[in-house]
Design an enzyme around this catalytic site. Structure first.
Site, short mmCIF file in Angstrom:
data_model
loop_
_atom_site.label_atom_id
_atom_site.label_comp_id
_atom_site.label_asym_id
_atom_site.label_seq_id
_atom_site.Cartn_x
_atom_site.Cartn_y
_atom_site.Cartn_z
N HIS A 68 0.81 -1.21 0.00
CA HIS A 68 0.00 0.00 0.00
C HIS A 68 0.85 1.27 0.00
CE1 HIS A 68 0.49 0.14 4.46
NE2 HIS A 68 0.26 1.42 4.30
N ASP A 115 -0.12 -7.70 2.32
CA ASP A 115 0.49 -6.37 2.15
C ASP A 115 2.01 -6.49 2.29
OD1 ASP A 115 0.72 -3.67 1.80
OD2 ASP A 115 -0.02 -3.11 3.79
N SER A 220 4.35 2.77 7.89
CA SER A 220 4.01 1.66 7.00
C SER A 220 5.22 1.18 6.21
CB SER A 220 2.92 2.09 6.01
OG SER A 220 1.71 2.36 6.66
#
Length: 270
Positions: A68, A115, A220
Site C-alpha cells: 500500500h 500487504d 508503513s
C-alpha cells in the site's frame, strides 16, 4: 468567557498533546544508526522530497516494504538508506532509484491482506555500520505468541494530526491475541491469518499524552522485530493511531517465503 487561568491550562494541555518529545505513538528516539537496516521511501514534493513510507534491507540490492506504500508503481520515488535524521546531510546517506517493484499479486486493498512488496534498488548498497541487512523469519520459523514483546521503528507520525519526526523513532510493543483482533469491535473479518496485531498500553499511572505505544501513518512498510529478526511488516490499523481497539496490523513475513525467494532468486536453504 474563559478566564485567564483556564486559557493557560488549556494552552498547557495542547502543548503537551502536541509534544514532539516522543516518537511513533508513545515511543522514543532511536540511537543514531542503531537500526542500520531501516529505509526511508521518499517522494518528490515540488523542489523537495518527503518521507512517505518505511522499509528495511533484506539482501544486497533488496528492500522489503508494504504494497500500500506504492500501489501503482514507483513513480519516481527514491529509497534512502543510512540516515537517522531526514533533514541533515549525513555522510552515511545513500540514495537509490527503484529498478524493480514487486507488489504481491494477491494484495487486497479492502483489508490490506498480503500487504508485502519487494523493491530492487538500482545498484547494490555500500555496506557500513549505518547500512546493513536484517534477517527475516522464513517458513517454519516461530512467530511471537500473544503478549510477546516485539519492536517497531519508523519516521511516522507522532500523533493523529500528522506531526512527523525528523529522526528515527522506535517502540517496544506487545502482540495482541489474534482472536481479539478478529472481534467485530476490533477488525472483524478484515483481520486474516496473514496478520499480527500489536500495541502496548501505558501502565497506570500513565504520564504520557498517548495512553499506548503504537505505529502510525508513515511507519508503513517498516519492520516488526522479535528477538532481532523481522517477523512482520507495518501494514494498517485504524483511521486513528493509538486506539485501544485498533492495534497496529503487521503482515506475517514467514507466510511468503516461496514468493520472496522466487523474486530475489534465493535458494530454499539460503
Amino acid at each position: 468567557m474563559l478566564s485567564e487561568k483556564t486559557l493557560v491550562s488549556v494552552g498547557l494541555f495542547v502543548a503537551g498533546f502536541f509534544s514532539l518529545g516522543e516518537g511513533i505513538i508513545g515511543g522514543r528516539e532511536a540511537a543514531a544508526h542503531s537500526r542500520p537496516y531501516m529505509a526511508s521511501i521518499q517522494v518528490a514534493e515540488g523542489d523537495r522530497v518527503k518521507h512517505e513510507c518505511g522499509g528495511f534491507v533484506v539482501a544486497d540490492q533488496w528492500v522489503m516494504t508494504a504494497v500500500h506504500c506504492l500501489p501503482t508503481g514507483a513513480n519516481g520515488r527514491k529509497v534512502v538508506l543510512g540516515v537517522h535524521s531526514l533533514s541533515l546531510g549525513e555522510d552515511t546517506k545513500q540514495t537509490f532509484d527503484i529498478l524493480e517493484l514487486h507488489n504481491h499479486p494477491e494484495f487486497n486493498p479492502d483489508n490490506y491482506d498480503n500487504d508485502i512488496a519487494l523493491i530492487k534498488l538500482d545498484r547494490p548498497f555500500n555496506a557500513s555500520e549505518a547500512v546493513k541487512v536484517v534477517a527475516f523469519l522464513r517458513a517454519g520459523g516461530v512467530n511471537p505468541d500473544t503478549d510477546a514483546e516485539v519492536e517497531t521503528a519508523g519516521w511516522g507520525s507522532l500523533d493523529n494530526l500528522g506531526s512527523r519526526p525528523d529522526t528515527l523513532k522506535e517502540a517496544v510493543i506487545q502482540v495482541v491475541r489474534s482472536t481479539r483482533c478478529q472481534r467485530s469491535d476490533y477488525f472483524g473479518k478484515k483481520f486474516t491469518d496473514n496478520m499480527i496485531c500489536a500495541h502496548k498500553l501505558c501502565p497506570d499511572p500513565c504520564d504520557r499524552p498517548h495512553k499506548m505505544e503504537d505505529s502510525c501513518d508513515g511507519d508503513s512498510g517498516g519492520p516488526l522485530l522479535y528477538n532481532g529478526v523481522v517477523v512482520g511488516i507495518t501494514s494498517n490499523g485504524g483511521k486513528k493511531c493509538g486506539q485501544i481497539k485498533k492495534p497496529g496490523i503487521y503482515t506475517i513475513i514467514s507466510h511468503y517465503t516461496e514468493w520472496l525467494d522466487g523474486i530475489m532468486g534465493l535458494r530454499p536453504d539460503a
